[in-house]
Design a protein around this motif. Sequence first.
Motif, PDB file in Angstrom:
ATOM      1  N   CYS A  29     -31.960   5.943  62.435  1.00 31.51           N
ATOM      2  CA  CYS A  29     -31.868   7.368  62.097  1.00 31.51           C
ATOM      3  C   CYS A  29     -31.834   8.197  63.379  1.00 31.51           C
ATOM      4  O   CYS A  29     -32.758   8.110  64.195  1.00 31.51           O
ATOM      5  CB  CYS A  29     -33.049   7.799  61.242  1.00 31.51           C
ATOM      6  SG  CYS A  29     -33.232   6.874  59.698  1.00 31.51           S
ATOM      7  N   ASN A  33     -29.706  16.062  65.447  1.00 24.20           N
ATOM      8  CA  ASN A  33     -28.309  15.911  65.858  1.00 24.20           C
ATOM      9  C   ASN A  33     -27.434  17.081  65.433  1.00 24.20           C
ATOM     10  O   ASN A  33     -26.214  17.011  65.535  1.00 24.20           O
ATOM     11  CB  ASN A  33     -27.739  14.597  65.316  1.00 24.20           C
ATOM     12  CG  ASN A  33     -26.529  14.116  66.099  1.00 24.20           C
ATOM     13  OD1 ASN A  33     -26.262  14.573  67.213  1.00 24.20           O
ATOM     14  ND2 ASN A  33     -25.769  13.209  65.509  1.00 24.20           N
ATOM     15  N   TYR A  34     -28.058  18.139  64.904  1.00 23.36           N
ATOM     16  CA  TYR A  34     -27.367  19.407  64.652  1.00 23.36           C
ATOM     17  C   TYR A  34     -28.131  20.482  65.419  1.00 23.36           C
ATOM     18  O   TYR A  34     -29.367  20.535  65.360  1.00 23.36           O
ATOM     19  CB  TYR A  34     -27.349  19.763  63.166  1.00 23.36           C
ATOM     20  CG  TYR A  34     -26.423  18.931  62.305  1.00 23.36           C
ATOM     21  CD1 TYR A  34     -25.171  19.412  61.938  1.00 23.36           C
ATOM     22  CD2 TYR A  34     -26.810  17.678  61.841  1.00 23.36           C
ATOM     23  CE1 TYR A  34     -24.322  18.674  61.120  1.00 23.36           C
ATOM     24  CE2 TYR A  34     -25.975  16.924  61.026  1.00 23.36           C
ATOM     25  CZ  TYR A  34     -24.736  17.428  60.673  1.00 23.36           C
ATOM     26  OH  TYR A  34     -23.909  16.688  59.873  1.00 23.36           O
ATOM     27  N   GLU A  79     -33.759  15.939  53.800  1.00 22.32           N
ATOM     28  CA  GLU A  79     -32.837  16.085  54.924  1.00 22.32           C
ATOM     29  C   GLU A  79     -31.528  15.387  54.551  1.00 22.32           C
ATOM     30  O   GLU A  79     -31.467  14.159  54.501  1.00 22.32           O
ATOM     31  CB  GLU A  79     -33.408  15.469  56.210  1.00 22.32           C
ATOM     32  CG  GLU A  79     -34.696  16.104  56.691  1.00 22.32           C
ATOM     33  CD  GLU A  79     -35.134  15.587  58.057  1.00 22.32           C
ATOM     34  OE1 GLU A  79     -34.348  14.857  58.703  1.00 22.32           O
ATOM     35  OE2 GLU A  79     -36.261  15.909  58.482  1.00 22.32           O
ATOM     36  N   GLU A  81     -27.841  13.855  55.021  1.00 21.65           N
ATOM     37  CA  GLU A  81     -27.226  13.207  56.178  1.00 21.65           C
ATOM     38  C   GLU A  81     -25.965  12.425  55.804  1.00 21.65           C
ATOM     39  O   GLU A  81     -25.862  11.893  54.693  1.00 21.65           O
ATOM     40  CB  GLU A  81     -28.218  12.247  56.844  1.00 21.65           C
ATOM     41  CG  GLU A  81     -29.568  12.873  57.123  1.00 21.65           C
ATOM     42  CD  GLU A  81     -30.275  12.304  58.341  1.00 21.65           C
ATOM     43  OE1 GLU A  81     -29.715  11.404  58.996  1.00 21.65           O
ATOM     44  OE2 GLU A  81     -31.392  12.790  58.624  1.00 21.65           O
ATOM     45  N   ASP A 110     -32.713  11.588  54.367  1.00 20.97           N
ATOM     46  CA  ASP A 110     -33.849  11.133  55.154  1.00 20.97           C
ATOM     47  C   ASP A 110     -35.062  11.901  54.644  1.00 20.97           C
ATOM     48  O   ASP A 110     -35.361  12.993  55.103  1.00 20.97           O
ATOM     49  CB  ASP A 110     -33.594  11.407  56.638  1.00 20.97           C
ATOM     50  CG  ASP A 110     -34.832  11.210  57.504  1.00 20.97           C
ATOM     51  OD1 ASP A 110     -35.785  10.559  57.035  1.00 20.97           O
ATOM     52  OD2 ASP A 110     -34.838  11.721  58.644  1.00 20.97           O
ATOM     53  N   LEU A 173     -21.949  18.054  64.223  1.00 21.57           N
ATOM     54  CA  LEU A 173     -22.801  17.057  64.863  1.00 21.57           C
ATOM     55  C   LEU A 173     -22.749  17.219  66.382  1.00 21.57           C
ATOM     56  O   LEU A 173     -21.670  17.361  66.965  1.00 21.57           O
ATOM     57  CB  LEU A 173     -22.349  15.642  64.503  1.00 21.57           C
ATOM     58  CG  LEU A 173     -22.704  15.116  63.113  1.00 21.57           C
ATOM     59  CD1 LEU A 173     -21.899  13.857  62.807  1.00 21.57           C
ATOM     60  CD2 LEU A 173     -24.202  14.839  63.013  1.00 21.57           C
ATOM     61  N   PHE A 197     -28.132   6.657  59.922  1.00 21.31           N
ATOM     62  CA  PHE A 197     -28.223   8.010  59.382  1.00 21.31           C
ATOM     63  C   PHE A 197     -28.031   8.964  60.567  1.00 21.31           C
ATOM     64  O   PHE A 197     -28.771   8.893  61.545  1.00 21.31           O
ATOM     65  CB  PHE A 197     -29.587   8.222  58.730  1.00 21.31           C
ATOM     66  CG  PHE A 197     -29.725   7.626  57.351  1.00 21.31           C
ATOM     67  CD1 PHE A 197     -30.056   8.429  56.275  1.00 21.31           C
ATOM     68  CD2 PHE A 197     -29.527   6.272  57.127  1.00 21.31           C
ATOM     69  CE1 PHE A 197     -30.204   7.904  55.001  1.00 21.31           C
ATOM     70  CE2 PHE A 197     -29.667   5.729  55.859  1.00 21.31           C
ATOM     71  CZ  PHE A 197     -29.996   6.546  54.781  1.00 21.31           C
ATOM     72  N   THR A 198     -27.052   9.855  60.484  1.00 20.13           N
ATOM     73  CA  THR A 198     -26.573  10.570  61.664  1.00 20.13           C
ATOM     74  C   THR A 198     -27.279  11.881  61.972  1.00 20.13           C
ATOM     75  O   THR A 198     -26.941  12.547  62.950  1.00 20.13           O
ATOM     76  CB  THR A 198     -25.060  10.840  61.537  1.00 20.13           C
ATOM     77  OG1 THR A 198     -24.812  11.600  60.346  1.00 20.13           O
ATOM     78  CG2 THR A 198     -24.275   9.542  61.489  1.00 20.13           C
ATOM     79  N   GLY A 199     -28.269  12.268  61.185  1.00 13.48           N
ATOM     80  CA  GLY A 199     -28.967  13.520  61.452  1.00 13.48           C
ATOM     81  C   GLY A 199     -28.687  14.556  60.386  1.00 13.48           C
ATOM     82  O   GLY A 199     -27.721  14.462  59.631  1.00 13.48           O
ATOM     83  N   THR A 200     -29.541  15.574  60.332  1.00 16.07           N
ATOM     84  CA  THR A 200     -29.449  16.579  59.272  1.00 16.07           C
ATOM     85  C   THR A 200     -29.189  17.966  59.841  1.00 16.07           C
ATOM     86  O   THR A 200     -29.651  18.301  60.936  1.00 16.07           O
ATOM     87  CB  THR A 200     -30.750  16.593  58.439  1.00 16.07           C
ATOM     88  OG1 THR A 200     -30.535  17.324  57.228  1.00 16.07           O
ATOM     89  CG2 THR A 200     -31.914  17.221  59.207  1.00 16.07           C
TER      90      THR A 200
END
Length: 235
Positions: A29, A33-34, A79, A81, A110, A173, A197-200
Amino acid sequence: MPHVFSLPDRPAAAIAGTDATFPVGRIFCIGRNYEAHSREMGKDPRRESPFFFTKWADALAGHGHIIPYPPGSTNYHYEAELVIAIGKEGANVREADALHLVFGYAVGLDMTRRDLQLDAREKGRPWDIGKNFAFSAPMAAIRTVADGGHVSKAAIRLRVNGEIKQDADIADLIWDCAETIAYVSRFERLRPGDLIFTGTPAGVGPAVTGDVIDVTIEGLPALQVTIGNKEAAFA
């Protein structure tokens, strides 16, 4: 050599358009990332390199599931994602080659025990108790790259009981999918079955028992979960 007891089957994610499933190995995770979410968490994204934490594969939950309010928390957050499903092995991968490892993409959540995460952060302790617990990684069916290509720009939205809480675009992102895969592969050899999981985006907030959470990303199967009773966590 026989085991002394039998292990449960490996958790698996659905794949859109087929009865086959995606066996899940590890869940990585990416944190903050935003840009807007990083700022709402009190951080400056211009001063921070990417980082990641992990969840057990057993944290997986599927579309339509009732997920229990987790024990030990009174501030349980959603969150939304984008999830990358890894289909090929790779280590120390170049960004130019990173997308070749992707099997497909999915909508994920997440789920976070925010009070426990922040307490651990303030004490300089690992986040595991706030992030890595049963049912904390709901995920919709995976749409394969073969069926829809890669995801670089698509609206991502989360609704709670029909009200929009998160509304952004995957193009926002800080570290895109290729950069994220390449970064994680510097520290761990990625293997088929891994999820990232790329971030929220901004707009995270609390969920309570009875809430219906819907998450959509353009072009991907949607995700819906309902928050159940805390007592069900140990049922």
